[in-house]
Design a protein around this motif. Structure first.
Motif, mmCIF file in Angstrom:
data_model
loop_
_atom_site.group_PDB
_atom_site.id
_atom_site.type_symbol
_atom_site.label_atom_id
_atom_site.label_comp_id
_atom_site.label_asym_id
_atom_site.label_seq_id
_atom_site.Cartn_x
_atom_site.Cartn_y
_atom_site.Cartn_z
ATOM 1 N N HIS A 1 0.817 -1.210 0.000
ATOM 2 C CA HIS A 1 0.000 0.000 0.000
ATOM 3 C C HIS A 1 0.846 1.253 0.000
ATOM 4 N N TYR A 2 0.324 2.253 -0.703
ATOM 5 C CA TYR A 2 0.960 3.572 -0.685
ATOM 6 C C TYR A 2 0.557 4.322 0.582
ATOM 7 N N PHE A 3 1.290 5.388 0.834
ATOM 8 C CA PHE A 3 1.083 6.244 2.005
ATOM 9 C C PHE A 3 -0.387 6.665 2.169
ATOM 10 N N GLU A 4 -1.039 7.003 1.039
ATOM 11 C CA GLU A 4 -2.391 7.568 1.100
ATOM 12 C C GLU A 4 -3.403 6.586 1.692
ATOM 13 N N ARG A 5 -3.062 5.297 1.714
ATOM 14 C CA ARG A 5 -4.008 4.297 2.208
ATOM 15 C C ARG A 5 -4.190 4.363 3.735
ATOM 16 N N VAL B 1 4.127 -6.968 7.374
ATOM 17 C CA VAL B 1 4.784 -6.261 6.271
ATOM 18 C C VAL B 1 3.874 -6.142 5.047
ATOM 19 N N GLU B 2 3.165 -7.235 4.721
ATOM 20 C CA GLU B 2 2.312 -7.206 3.523
ATOM 21 C C GLU B 2 1.331 -6.026 3.575
ATOM 22 N N ASP B 3 0.760 -5.767 4.737
ATOM 23 C CA ASP B 3 -0.213 -4.675 4.853
ATOM 24 C C ASP B 3 0.432 -3.308 5.059
ATOM 25 N N LEU B 4 1.592 -3.278 5.717
ATOM 26 C CA LEU B 4 2.121 -1.979 6.140
ATOM 27 C C LEU B 4 3.275 -1.465 5.290
ATOM 28 N N SER B 5 4.230 -2.330 4.959
ATOM 29 C CA SER B 5 5.465 -1.777 4.383
ATOM 30 C C SER B 5 5.973 -2.498 3.149
ATOM 31 N N GLU B 6 5.153 -3.379 2.573
ATOM 32 C CA GLU B 6 5.649 -4.122 1.401
ATOM 33 C C GLU B 6 5.959 -3.207 0.223
ATOM 34 N N LYS B 7 5.300 -2.062 0.166
ATOM 35 C CA LYS B 7 5.508 -1.167 -0.972
ATOM 36 C C LYS B 7 6.943 -0.647 -1.019
ATOM 37 N N GLY B 8 7.677 -0.832 0.040
ATOM 38 C CA GLY B 8 9.063 -0.337 0.073
ATOM 39 C C GLY B 8 9.133 0.900 0.936
ATOM 40 N N ASP C 1 8.823 12.300 -1.955
ATOM 41 C CA ASP C 1 8.141 11.168 -2.588
ATOM 42 C C ASP C 1 7.602 10.173 -1.560
ATOM 43 N N TYR C 2 7.900 10.441 -0.293
ATOM 44 C CA TYR C 2 7.523 9.504 0.764
ATOM 45 C C TYR C 2 6.665 10.175 1.825
ATOM 46 N N GLY C 3 5.878 9.342 2.515
ATOM 47 C CA GLY C 3 5.232 9.769 3.735
ATOM 48 C C GLY C 3 5.886 9.024 4.891
ATOM 49 N N ILE C 4 5.620 9.478 6.102
ATOM 50 C CA ILE C 4 6.153 8.801 7.295
ATOM 51 C C ILE C 4 4.949 8.331 8.100
ATOM 52 N N VAL C 5 4.880 7.015 8.326
ATOM 53 C CA VAL C 5 3.728 6.449 9.032
ATOM 54 C C VAL C 5 4.212 5.737 10.294
ATOM 55 N N THR C 6 3.484 5.971 11.378
ATOM 56 C CA THR C 6 3.770 5.271 12.643
ATOM 57 C C THR C 6 2.570 4.400 12.988
ATOM 58 N N VAL D 1 6.952 5.489 3.691
ATOM 59 C CA VAL D 1 6.105 4.723 2.772
ATOM 60 C C VAL D 1 5.957 5.562 1.493
ATOM 61 N N PRO D 2 6.187 4.963 0.328
ATOM 62 C CA PRO D 2 6.096 5.755 -0.907
ATOM 63 C C PRO D 2 4.713 6.368 -1.101
ATOM 64 N N ARG D 3 4.692 7.608 -1.615
ATOM 65 C CA ARG D 3 3.410 8.245 -1.942
ATOM 66 C C ARG D 3 2.992 7.785 -3.333
ATOM 67 N N ARG D 4 1.681 7.662 -3.527
ATOM 68 C CA ARG D 4 1.190 7.187 -4.828
ATOM 69 C C ARG D 4 1.587 8.159 -5.940
ATOM 70 N N THR D 5 1.410 9.453 -5.645
ATOM 71 C CA THR D 5 1.748 10.439 -6.654
ATOM 72 C C THR D 5 3.100 11.017 -6.302
ATOM 73 N N ALA D 6 4.100 10.594 -7.073
ATOM 74 C CA ALA D 6 5.440 11.102 -6.802
ATOM 75 C C ALA D 6 5.459 12.595 -7.089
#
Ligand SMILES: CC(C)(COP(=O)(O)OP(=O)(O)OC[C@H]1O[C@@H](n2cnc3c(N)ncnc32)[C@H](O)[C@@H]1OP(=O)(O)O)[C@@H](O)C(=O)NCCC(=O)NCCSC(=O)C[C@H](O)C(=O)O
Length: 360
Positions: free
Chosen positions: A24-28, A92-99, A137-142, A165-170
């Motif tokens: 998932h991207y940051f916006e999720r 990881v699959e839900d939170l940080s798999e996007k890189g 290009d990134y967000g920070i999620v806790t 977490v990468p943002r969908r719209t760079a």
């Protein structure tokens, strides 16, 4: 009839085909939302022993029944590092798999000993989201995450973790390049001095740590700080094998093709593997009774295949009161560093350390 395996035709079809994305991207992520993670796994003895053997966590209480009982466990328990890596792996699959970078973790607590055969689940709540100033290009999620027993629902381990977490719209970003000014500031910071006198405790017991702290006293130019001799070179088993065994799907650890164009240029070690190796080196020089809590864990730089991980420990406090009569509580700061002396992990750890036996 079309030949789907004709290399040219197939390559061109790949260009036209949609990729079904993972992660998932940051916006999720919305603050307050709770995510029940689908992956879960049974913690068994072979998995535990594989993790401990490979990371040099050879404390006999986690391997031998007689030593486990001396340490007040009914049988050799699941190692806290393995428990933690499995809980985080399942998220990881839900939170940080996007890189994106694993920035840090704090308020990590082990609530009770876990025995082989326990099946675990994980749930996370989004605590905060912010866009990154330095890397637009990134967000920070806790997230606040709990790993719990699937049968009893009791929480076994909990922590707060922060990732980029990468943002969908760079955005029209600089891709995270460090500016010359920032570089100069960093170089200036690296010349800061640390205490001249570093002393090591005389032994592995609680009294040894307390006596060393007493020797240092209030001297601002001295500290209880020492290195551990062992090192462990990161091979494929550690970099790709161990994270996959915890269901960690982050491509950073197992997809060399995807990582070739990334800042690290190659697959990187799962932070929990790097940390576990450095902590194993530290634990091999102390009479640990129980792991309790960790704070302010940070992952400072990439660890790639062929890097060798060493450990360095600073002793911050030794308090006889919070533990059972046989042990006292010691707070350490551990640093993992590589063959070029580059710090790659640091964190504050509180553990109960056995007191010296009267006839020792
Ligand atoms: C991650 C790094 C690239 C960061 O380098 P640097 O730019 O020097 O760091 P900054 O201190 O400037 O931080 C950048 C921004 O992030 C915020 N930040 C940093 N730490 C925290 C924290 N603990 N909590 C909250 N926010 C934090 C700063 O405030 C900055 O914000 P902003 O200014 O708005 O941008 C570098 O350290 C690096 O490369 N580290 C290595 C990372 C790594 O390899 N990690 C372990 C392996 S990856 C892994 O295990 C992934 C895992 O599988 C998973 O899925 O998570």
């Amino acid at each position: 009839m079309s030949d789907w395996t004709d290399p040219d035709a197939f390559a061109s079809a790949l260009d036209r085909a949609e990729t079904r994305e993972k992660g998932h991207y940051f916006e999720r992520f919305a603050v307050g939302e709770t995510i029940e993670h689908e992956p879960g796994l049974a913690l068994d003895r072979p998995g535990n022993e594989r993790w401990m053997g490979q990371t040099l966590n050879h404390d006999p209480a986690y391997w031998r029944t007689d030593t486990a009982r001396e340490r007040d466990f009914p049988e050799p328990p699941i190692h806290p590092d393995y428990l933690l890596a499995c809980v985080m792996g399942a998220t990881v699959e839900d939170l940080s798999e996007k890189g994106g970078y694993f920035l840090g973790r704090t308020d990590l607590r082990f609530h009770e000993p876990v025995l082989p055969g326990t099946e675990i689940r994980a749930r996370s709540t989004v605590e905060s989201t912010a866009t990154s100033n330095s890397r637009p290009d990134y967000g920070i999620v806790t997230w606040q995450t709990a790993g719990y027993d699937a049968e009893t629902d009791s929480v076994l381990v909990s922590y707060e973790r922060t990732n980029m977490v990468p943002r969908r719209t760079a955005t029209a970003a600089d891709g995270g390049q460090v500016t010359d000014d920032e570089q100069t500031a960093e170089e200036g910071a690296s010349t800061r001095t640390l205490p001249d006198t570093l002393i090591a405790p005389d032994g592995p017991h609680f009294e040894d740590f307390r006596a060393a702290l007493d020797r240092v006293g209030d001297d601002p130019d001295a500290a209880v700080a020492y290195r551990h001799e062992r090192g462990r070179t990161m091979d494929d088993q550690l970099v790709a094998g161990l994270p996959l065994a915890t269901l960690n799907t982050a491509r950073q650890h197992h997809n060399r093709d995807a990582m070739a164009d990334s800042p690290s240029g190659d697959i990187v070690a799962y932070g929990d593997v790097t940390r576990s190796v450095a902590l194993a080196h530290a634990r091999s020089d102390e009479a640990t009774y129980r792991e309790r809590a960790y704070h302010d864990e940070s992952f400072h730089d990439f660890v790639t295949l062929g890097d060798t991980i060493y450990g360095f420990t600073r002793v911050l406090e030794a308090d006889p009161d919070p533990g059972p009569p046989r042990a006292g509580e010691v707070t350490f700061e551990h640093v993992a560093f590589d063959q070029d002396r580059r710090p790659v992990y640091s964190g504050r750890r509180t553990a109960l350390v056995d007191s010296r036996h009267p006839d020792q």
